[in-house]
Scaffold this active site. Structure first.
Site, PDB file in Angstrom:
ATOM      1  CG  ASP A   1      -8.284  -4.528  -2.930  1.00  0.00           C
ATOM      2  OD1 ASP A   1      -9.501  -4.361  -2.780  1.00  0.00           O
ATOM      3  OD2 ASP A   1      -7.528  -3.651  -3.369  1.00  0.00           O
TER       4      ASP A   1
ATOM      5  CG  HIS B   1      -2.052   0.932   1.102  1.00  0.00           C
ATOM      6  ND1 HIS B   1      -1.942   2.272   1.401  1.00  0.00           N
ATOM      7  CD2 HIS B   1      -3.311   0.733   0.656  1.00  0.00           C
ATOM      8  CE1 HIS B   1      -3.100   2.854   1.152  1.00  0.00           C
ATOM      9  NE2 HIS B   1      -3.949   1.951   0.699  1.00  0.00           N
TER      10      HIS B   1
HETATM   11  N1  ACO Z   1       4.158  -7.546  -4.730  1.00  0.00           N
HETATM   12  C1  ACO Z   1       5.497  -7.573  -4.933  1.00  0.00           C
HETATM   13  N2  ACO Z   1       6.293  -6.494  -4.843  1.00  0.00           N
HETATM   14  C2  ACO Z   1       5.708  -5.332  -4.536  1.00  0.00           C
HETATM   15  C3  ACO Z   1       4.325  -5.224  -4.302  1.00  0.00           C
HETATM   16  C4  ACO Z   1       3.545  -6.394  -4.409  1.00  0.00           C
HETATM   17  N3  ACO Z   1       2.235  -6.367  -4.211  1.00  0.00           N
HETATM   18  N4  ACO Z   1       4.014  -3.940  -4.022  1.00  0.00           N
HETATM   19  C5  ACO Z   1       5.167  -3.265  -4.066  1.00  0.00           C
HETATM   20  N5  ACO Z   1       6.183  -4.095  -4.366  1.00  0.00           N
HETATM   21  C6  ACO Z   1       7.606  -3.765  -4.448  1.00  0.00           C
HETATM   22  C7  ACO Z   1       7.923  -2.963  -5.697  1.00  0.00           C
HETATM   23  O1  ACO Z   1       8.256  -3.792  -6.786  1.00  0.00           O
HETATM   24  C8  ACO Z   1       9.082  -2.102  -5.214  1.00  0.00           C
HETATM   25  O2  ACO Z   1      10.214  -2.923  -5.176  1.00  0.00           O
HETATM   26  P1  ACO Z   1      11.692  -2.279  -5.455  1.00  0.00           P
HETATM   27  O3  ACO Z   1      11.915  -1.318  -4.315  1.00  0.00           O
HETATM   28  O4  ACO Z   1      12.611  -3.427  -5.473  1.00  0.00           O
HETATM   29  O5  ACO Z   1      11.586  -1.570  -6.793  1.00  0.00           O
HETATM   30  C9  ACO Z   1       8.709  -1.797  -3.764  1.00  0.00           C
HETATM   31  O6  ACO Z   1       7.877  -2.893  -3.343  1.00  0.00           O
HETATM   32  C10 ACO Z   1       7.972  -0.489  -3.569  1.00  0.00           C
HETATM   33  O7  ACO Z   1       6.838  -0.525  -4.395  1.00  0.00           O
HETATM   34  P2  ACO Z   1       6.196   0.727  -5.099  1.00  0.00           P
HETATM   35  O8  ACO Z   1       5.521   0.238  -6.341  1.00  0.00           O
HETATM   36  O9  ACO Z   1       7.205   1.827  -5.240  1.00  0.00           O
HETATM   37  O10 ACO Z   1       5.154   1.162  -4.008  1.00  0.00           O
HETATM   38  P3  ACO Z   1       3.904   2.064  -4.253  1.00  0.00           P
HETATM   39  O11 ACO Z   1       3.607   2.736  -2.986  1.00  0.00           O
HETATM   40  O12 ACO Z   1       4.087   2.908  -5.465  1.00  0.00           O
HETATM   41  O13 ACO Z   1       2.776   0.966  -4.618  1.00  0.00           O
HETATM   42  C11 ACO Z   1       0.867  -0.359  -4.679  1.00  0.00           C
HETATM   43  C12 ACO Z   1       1.664   0.703  -3.896  1.00  0.00           C
HETATM   44  C13 ACO Z   1       0.560   0.145  -6.071  1.00  0.00           C
HETATM   45  C14 ACO Z   1      -0.431  -0.621  -3.944  1.00  0.00           C
HETATM   46  C15 ACO Z   1       1.716  -1.651  -4.752  1.00  0.00           C
HETATM   47  O14 ACO Z   1       2.025  -2.115  -3.465  1.00  0.00           O
HETATM   48  C16 ACO Z   1       1.031  -2.739  -5.545  1.00  0.00           C
HETATM   49  O15 ACO Z   1       1.113  -2.747  -6.790  1.00  0.00           O
HETATM   50  N6  ACO Z   1       0.329  -3.709  -4.871  1.00  0.00           N
HETATM   51  C17 ACO Z   1      -0.371  -4.751  -5.581  1.00  0.00           C
HETATM   52  C18 ACO Z   1      -1.704  -4.250  -6.106  1.00  0.00           C
HETATM   53  C19 ACO Z   1      -2.691  -4.028  -4.979  1.00  0.00           C
HETATM   54  O16 ACO Z   1      -2.919  -4.880  -4.140  1.00  0.00           O
HETATM   55  N7  ACO Z   1      -3.326  -2.868  -5.029  1.00  0.00           N
HETATM   56  C20 ACO Z   1      -4.357  -2.485  -4.047  1.00  0.00           C
HETATM   57  C21 ACO Z   1      -3.847  -1.429  -3.097  1.00  0.00           C
HETATM   58  S1  ACO Z   1      -5.102  -0.987  -1.932  1.00  0.00           S
HETATM   59  C22 ACO Z   1      -6.171  -0.058  -2.821  1.00  0.00           C
HETATM   60  O17 ACO Z   1      -5.813   0.711  -3.671  1.00  0.00           O
HETATM   61  C23 ACO Z   1      -7.577  -0.206  -2.569  1.00  0.00           C
END
Ligand code: ACO
Length: 457
Positions: free
Chosen positions: A373, A316
């Site tokens: 989710d 998140h």
């Molecule tokens: N699975 C694996 N790796 C992940 C995940 C995940 N679900 N989420 C983040 N990461 C990793 C990224 O690859 C990144 O790795 P790195 O530092 O090696 O490059 C690091 O964690 C940071 O991730 P960001 O994408 O920079 O974090 P951000 O805050 O932008 O993303 C997000 C948040 C979009 C929710 C992300 O965690 C994600 O894509 N999760 C999966 C989709 C999801 O469940 N979305 C629902 C969120 S809740 C809502 O909106 C209702």
């Protein structure tokens, strides 16, 4: 306890091209600190650049407070845990939209207004038949919501002096009709006749009845299912500034009506990184089963994919600990499955996945915990809601938040068209080479000239 920042004494200084400017600091009621850079461009000529708005506040809001480090979420000051345990969704919707819990009389009035507005125009009902059967219900939902502005055009030109009553009616209509539209889009997708709303049923029971009863088989409304649905909708009801809510505010800032603004929010919510993740979680679990059921190797694949593959329902932008909503939903998932005597092997898989991720350095180092989710889809499955409808359920829950945020923005004296800036990094000024000059553009004035000359002659 965190030391309280005083807005009178706290300031921030920035030096750009040798010029130092002092900016005021805004402090929220929970001590969140923001540097107010409204004068930045005027004073220095510079703008800020913040991809994904990781550090940018777009407004001050009195609706929802969340602390991502501590896992705190409150609506209008009330902890979501308490609201989920002691309230119904329609009361929480009232709280978000009006700023306070309804008293007994207001609750009664709100319920009867919601009943009064639950039907949709018969011509609108016919529109459902024009969509192909494979249409995703989120596309249908968004299109039908913007269509409300054609059937109820009073608000279609949003004016700043719009009477409060017109806004209240539009908000009530939307709250009540979204439920009917959602259920109709499901019935359409399975080719069954629509079931009309019933005024003797409360909000969630009414929705379940519209979804699952049919002329040949009435639906048995079970209190455990109604309770679980109320809890889910409450937990989705608002979440301060996020992708869909900010879309509602941004579109609304052009003085677009409530229906069109909410329709934009529905489109934003659909994305798999946002509300669409609930559908992705179940698809991911199905994928793991298809690949032979090894959670460990799936998790390894995610880790080595360098961000290409994700563990949906994890991570998140704001929560760097367990999402407080996911905690309640996980508990509720166990109770619903038990009450309905559903034995879903997918729950075991989800629990195994969570356990592996929560003990893995990759996820720990990145603060990746289950979000709202992760478990919600398993409850929806247990109560018979198909996965294409999961994000529609999220939209139903989020609606009061969108309405409250749209209203709050509109009532804010600083309400302004939202128009970000950019840094241009394209080519500098240049002219077209002769071979790029279109011959048609060249000929047009000649033709015009000839026609003019002929007329003169
Ligand atoms: N699975 C694996 N790796 C992940 C995940 C995940 N679900 N989420 C983040 N990461 C990793 C990224 O690859 C990144 O790795 P790195 O530092 O090696 O490059 C690091 O964690 C940071 O991730 P960001 O994408 O920079 O974090 P951000 O805050 O932008 O993303 C997000 C948040 C979009 C929710 C992300 O965690 C994600 O894509 N999760 C999966 C989709 C999801 O469940 N979305 C629902 C969120 S809740 C809502 O909106 C209702």
């Amino acid at each position: 306890m965190k030391k309280k920042t005083s807005p009178e004494t706290a300031t921030a200084q920035l030096t750009v091209n040798g010029k130092t400017v002092t900016f005021p600091v805004r402090v929220g009621s929970e001590n969140e600190v923001a540097i107010d850079i409204s004068r930045l461009r005027k004073e220095t000529g510079a703008i800020t650049l913040d991809y994904g708005y990781l550090n940018t506040g777009s407004c001050e809001s009195a609706i929802t407070y969340l602390d991502g480090e501590e896992g705190v979420l409150r609506y209008r000051g009330y902890p979501v845990e308490e609201l989920a345990a002691k309230s119904r969704f329609v009361e929480v919707a009232y709280l978000l939209i009006n700023g306070r819990m309804p008293d007994a009389q207001e609750r009664q009035q709100w319920s009867s207004l919601l009943n009064q507005h639950s039907m949709i125009h018969e011509d609108m009902r016919r529109v459902f038949y024009q969509y192909p059967e494979y249409a995703h219900p989120m596309a249908v939902l968004s299109a039908m919501v913007v269509s409300l502005s054609t059937f109820y055009p009073e608000l279609s030109q949003h004016r700043p002096d719009e009477p409060e009553e017109a806004i209240t009616i539009a908000a009530t209509r939307l709250m009540s009709k979204l439920r009917t539209i959602a259920a109709f889009s499901y019935k359409k997708s399975i080719g069954e006749p629509f079931v009309y709303p019933r005024s003797d049923l409360k909000y969630c029971a009414n929705f379940l009845n519209m979804m699952f009863s049919s002329p040949v088989c009435p639906y048995e409304i079970r209190p455990e299912v109604v309770k679980a649905l109320n809890v889910l909708l409450i937990l989705h009801a608002d979440h301060e500034q996020n992708c869909s809510t900010s879309a509602v505010r941004l579109v609304g800032s052009a003085r677009v009506n409530l229906y069109a603004s909410v329709s934009a929010g529905i489109c934003a919510l659909w994305g798999p990184l946002h509300g669409g993740a609930n559908q992705m979680v179940v698809e991911m679990l199905e994928d793991i089963i298809r690949r032979g059921g090894s959670v460990k190797s799936y998790v390894e694949g995610v880790k080595t994919s360098k961000g290409k593959e994700l563990l949906y329902g994890f991570g998140h932008r704001v929560y760097k600990t367990y999402d407080p909503r996911a905690k309640i939903i996980k508990q509720s998932c166990h109770s619903v499955l038990k009450a309905l005597k559903v034995n879903d092997s997918m729950l075991d898989l989800a629990l195994e996945l969570e356990d592996i991720a929560l003990h893995d350095d990759y996820f720990l180092a990145r603060n990746l915990y289950p979000n709202v989710d992760f478990y919600s889809g398993l409850i929806y499955r247990a109560i018979g809601i198909p996965r294409e409808m999961f994000t529609v359920m999220f939209a139903l829950g989020r609606l009061p938040g969108w309405i409250a945020q749209w209203k709050e923005a509109r009532e804010d004296a600083r309400f302004k068209l939202q128009r970000p800036r950019q840094i241009y990094v394209g080519p500098p000024r240049r002219n077209l080479a002769p071979e790029h000059v279109s011959s048609e553009v060249d000929e047009a004035p000649r033709r015009k000239h000839t026609a003019h000359a002929k007329r003169k002659a």
